[in-house]
Each structure stands twice: as C-alpha cells, then as structure tokens.
Design a protein around this motif. Structure first.
Motif, PDB file in Angstrom:
ATOM      1  N   HIS A   1       0.551  10.425  10.359  1.00  0.00           N
ATOM      2  CA  HIS A   1      -0.338   9.655   9.477  1.00  0.00           C
ATOM      3  C   HIS A   1      -0.199   8.136   9.637  1.00  0.00           C
ATOM      4  N   HIS A   2       1.015   7.627   9.468  1.00  0.00           N
ATOM      5  CA  HIS A   2       1.165   6.169   9.516  1.00  0.00           C
ATOM      6  C   HIS A   2       1.015   5.623  10.932  1.00  0.00           C
TER       7      HIS A   2
ATOM      8  N   CYS B   1       0.784   5.476  -0.035  1.00  0.00           N
ATOM      9  CA  CYS B   1      -0.068   6.652   0.125  1.00  0.00           C
ATOM     10  C   CYS B   1       0.078   7.541  -1.103  1.00  0.00           C
TER      11      CYS B   1
ATOM     12  N   GLU C   1      -2.606   5.315  11.322  1.00  0.00           N
ATOM     13  CA  GLU C   1      -3.128   4.181  10.535  1.00  0.00           C
ATOM     14  C   GLU C   1      -2.934   2.875  11.303  1.00  0.00           C
TER      15      GLU C   1
ATOM     16  N   CYS D   1      -7.006   5.918   4.571  1.00  0.00           N
ATOM     17  CA  CYS D   1      -5.987   4.952   4.114  1.00  0.00           C
ATOM     18  C   CYS D   1      -6.195   3.582   4.757  1.00  0.00           C
TER      19      CYS D   1
ATOM     20  N   TYR E   1       0.853  -1.192   0.000  1.00  0.00           N
ATOM     21  CA  TYR E   1       0.000   0.000   0.000  1.00  0.00           C
ATOM     22  C   TYR E   1       0.883   1.234   0.000  1.00  0.00           C
TER      23      TYR E   1
HETATM   24 ZN   LIG Z   1      -2.021   7.279   3.666  1.00  0.00          ZN
END
Ligand SMILES: [Zn+2]
Length: 475
Positions: free
Chosen positions: A244-245, A33, A248, A219, A31
């Motif tokens: 962000h990660h 981004c 996630e 995401c 995956y």
């Molecule tokens: Zn992302």
C-alpha cells in the motif's frame, strides 16, 4: 541554557530516528490510513490508531501544531461485496460502520483528527491523478480495460519496504502466473474497470470508462488534496508498508515530482496470546467485544498504549487486568493528592517533579518510548506516596503534582478520564443520602445505604475531601 528536547521518530524509509517538525513552519501535516468501513474495527486496528493518537498528542506536547487527516475507505472489494450481497446502496451499507468507528474512537479517548475524508467524495481528485499518470506514460490500459501503474517506470520503487524490483517481479509472477491483463505481474491497479456481475450497480464514470478507483490511489488523492503534495508524516500499521504505502509513494511522486512523505511511521502487529488474531482461531476481538465483557475503553487504551509501538504487542486478558489495576493505582494516587490539606512546605517534591518531567519528556522524545515514560510516572507515584505516608506533602505541592499529571495526561489520555458516569445514578444518589444521614448522625440509615451500595458491587471510600464510590474487584 539547556537545549529544548525535540521529538524524534523512527522513519521506516531511512531506518533512523528523524526529528519531527512542521516543514511549512505552521503545523506538522500527518496522514494516517484509516479503516475500511465494511465491519467493526478490531483491536489490532485500534492499536495503530492509539499509536497515531499518541504521536498526535506528543507533537502537541512538544509545542508544535498538528494537522491530521485520517481517511475512511468506503470503496474497496469488501465494502462493494457487502453492499451487493445486502442489496443496498454502498453508502447505506457503510454508514453504520462509520458511526461505530467514531463511537469506538471516543470510547478509547482518541483525539479527533482534523479531517476524515471518505473515498467516495474524492473520485474527481483520483481521476485527475490517474490522468496525469497516463499522460506521463507511467500508467497504461490493460487488456481488461483497467488502468495499471507500471512499476518499472518508477526506479525507486521498493525504497520504503527495502525490497528490490527484480525480487518483487519474480515473487509476484509466481503468485499470479495466470494473470495476463497487466504488462507486468507486479503492476498495480489504479482504475478497476466495471464488471456488472461483480460490481452490481456500483460504478463511477471516468475518461477511462466506467469503474472504480483502486485502494492505493484513494489515499494518494486524499492526502494530496487535503495536505499538499509533500507531507511531514505518513503513518499506518506495518502491514501497510508493502504494497500500500510503496504504491502510494510511486503514484504520488510520479504525479507531483515531489517527495511524498518525509517520515514514514509504522506500528507493529498485535498478537493475541502470542498468536495472530483471526476469527477461525477464536481469538478475534473488536473493541465492542471487550466493552461487552465489562472492560472500559480507558482500560483498553492503556493496555494498547503501554507497549512501544514498534514492538509486537501480545494482548491477553491478563494484560487487560494489569492495565485495569495500574489505572486503579493511579486513580487512588490522584484521589489521595486531591484530599491533602496539610499546609507544611516540603522542598523534596519539587525536585522529584523536575526530575520526572525531564525523564518523561526525554523518553517520549526518543521515538515515543512509552515504557520508561510510564516507569517515570510510577516511580513518582511510589516516591510521593512514601512522602504522603510521612505526612510530608503540602496542599500546595499536591496541587503542583496534580498539575504535572494533567500535563502528561495531555499525552497519555488516561489519568483524568475516569468513567464517573459508569456508576449508576441511583447509587450516586444513595451516597448523597448516606452522607446526609451521617451528617445528621442517623447511623442506622447511613449503614442501610452503605449496605445497599455494597450489594450493588460498590464500596464507599471516605477521605477528608469527601467520599466516592469504588467498584469492587470482580472475583
Ligand atoms: Zn492508505
């Protein structure tokens, strides 16, 4: 028998190199981004996408299959703002930027990912995740009716960025001291409640009221929907690591109780003239800016590719010129090999090729170590050119070398992608006319054609296999 070379990649989380393999025994699920489609992507974004393309191609080079998903962020503060200011629907606003993004990918020779999900198409999946998080007691309704993730409910929060929860909470509460909607200043939003003044007519209905998803949940939802709860590689730029990660990981793992991604891979920043790229500093470039200056996507690709992804890349016009002349050397080399008619055998080239293949594979397998990989290529060019000068390369060997180059170009994507179509068609026709004139020994006409071609900025290069046009270097 020698062990096959295996691809290893630096994992941001464990901070060591780890072997890349498909954990489902079929394909490496990756995956990446993707862009926020509110503007044209800049070369810093493309540095990350070129790195991810190199990774994708390398996985295949080492004999594995890959299944890559890259999302398009079409819901966030910036896309909403653009649509509202323009007084147009969100999809009408984002459409030209999506189109531009795919054109840019093509110009840079990036292999297409297997899917490009758009956030607007995955709202039900996001709502489902948020509901699960509320049911599990890790998400809550804030005073502003938005839904937040409570990071203290996820004890390993911070494990990707190697930050500690207490540091984060202190840092965040200092930054947003007046924020009272959340229980904890470091908590992040999963569902942003609708605000008619801010959001215009753009909202989605949900069990927690009108609103829109937060960026992070987008995401997680698309990754889980398209690749499953546990993926092999998740990649992005270093500025995605936190928050962000990290977010996630927290929301995905709380939902699925499985490890979200085995390897986290991040590319470093791109600087321009050693400075952070910004519009105010006047050193901000989209790919289109560079193409408008006469550079090709292939030259930009090579410039972005040739620095190791975990080192900062200092982009300058001198580096772009250097990329252009490296490619010219490679083009000349390929043209020379294609023109060899000599049928004398020469065992030396076989040894050179075997050595080059081993070194190239070993460098690539070592966390995509591009500098020694390219070094191997240019060493080969030098050695083979010397043999060619001495007339010691046979046609058969030249074909083997070309085969090798085609093989490594499945990774590099720059050797056999010359933009032939860039040469104006009338000049190509002029070349045909000139060759016919020469065949008929009509020297004045041949000269006239050559002169016309020259006046348009090209020279003719003749070789035993034919002739081609070469652009004159800009002075
Ligand atoms: Zn992302």
């Amino acid at each position: 028998m020698q062990d096959p070379v295996r691809l290893r990649l630096h994992n941001t989380e464990s901070r060591v190199l780890e072997e890349v393999f498909p954990s489902d025994g079929k394909a490496v699920r990756m995956y990446t981004c993707g862009p926020t489609v509110y503007n044209f992507a800049h070369i810093g974004n493309f540095r990350t996408y070129v790195f991810e393309d190199l990774l994708r191609r390398s996985i295949k080079f080492f004999g594995m299959k890959v299944h890559q998903v890259m999302n398009l962020t079409d819901i966030d503060d910036k896309t909403l703002k653009g649509a509202i200011e323009g007084g147009i629907p969100l999809d009408v606003y984002t459409e030209p930027y999506k189109k531009a993004f795919f054109e840019d990918l093509q110009a840079l020779g990036l292999e297409p990912a297997d899917a490009y999900p758009e956030a607007t198409k995955y709202i039900p999946a996001m709502i489902k995740l948020i509901q699960t998080l509320i049911e599990k007691g890790v998400a809550y309704h804030g005073q502003d009716r938005s839904v937040y993730f409570a990071i203290r409910k996820f004890p390993s929060y911070g494990r990707l960025s190697h930050l500690h929860l207490d540091e984060l909470q202190v840092g965040a509460s200092q930054r947003i001291a007046d924020e009272y909607d959340k229980e904890n200043a470091a908590d992040f939003v999963l569902w942003k409640s609708y605000d008619p003044e801010r959001d215009g007519e753009i909202y989605w209905e949900s069990p927690f009221g009108r609103g829109r998803p937060g960026w992070h949940i987008e995401c997680s939802a698309m990754a889980i929907e398209l690749l499953g709860p546990s993926i092999d590689i998740h990649a992005g730029g270093v500025d995605n690591i936190f928050p962000h990660h990290e977010n996630e990981i927290a929301q995905s793992e709380c939902c699925t109780s499985q490890r979200f991604a085995r390897i986290w891979a991040h590319s470093e920043h791109l600087l321009v003239d050693h400075k952070k790229m910004s519009k105010s500093a006047g050193n901000f470039y989209t790919l289109r800016d560079l193409l408008n200056r006469g550079y090709t996507g292939r030259q930009v690709r090579f410039a972005l590719l040739s620095t190791h992804y975990r080192s900062q890349l200092n982009f300058t016009f001198a580096s772009l010129q250097a990329a252009a002349s490296s490619l010219e050397r490679l083009d000349d080399f390929i043209a020379r090999l294609e023109g060899i008619q000599n049928d004398k055998g020469q065992p030396q080239a076989e040894i050179l090729l075997h050595d080059a293949h081993q070194k190239f594979s070993a460098a690539l397998a070592d966390d995509l170590n591009i500098s020694p990989a390219l070094g191997t290529l240019f060493d080969l060019v030098r050695s083979v050119n010397t043999l060619c000068d001495e007339n010691r390369i046979s046609k058969l060997e030249a074909e083997k070398i070309l085969q090798f180059l085609k093989n490594i170009d499945t990774v590099l994507g720059v050797l056999f992608t010359r933009e032939e179509e860039e040469i104006p068609i009338e000049l190509q026709e002029m070349l045909v006319k000139r060759n016919e004139a020469r065949a008929e020994k009509n020297w004045p006409l041949a000269d006239e054609c050559r002169q016309l071609i020259y006046e348009h900025g090209y020279v003719i290069e003749d070789s035993p296999t034919g002739s081609r046009l070469k652009k004159l270097a800009k002075s």
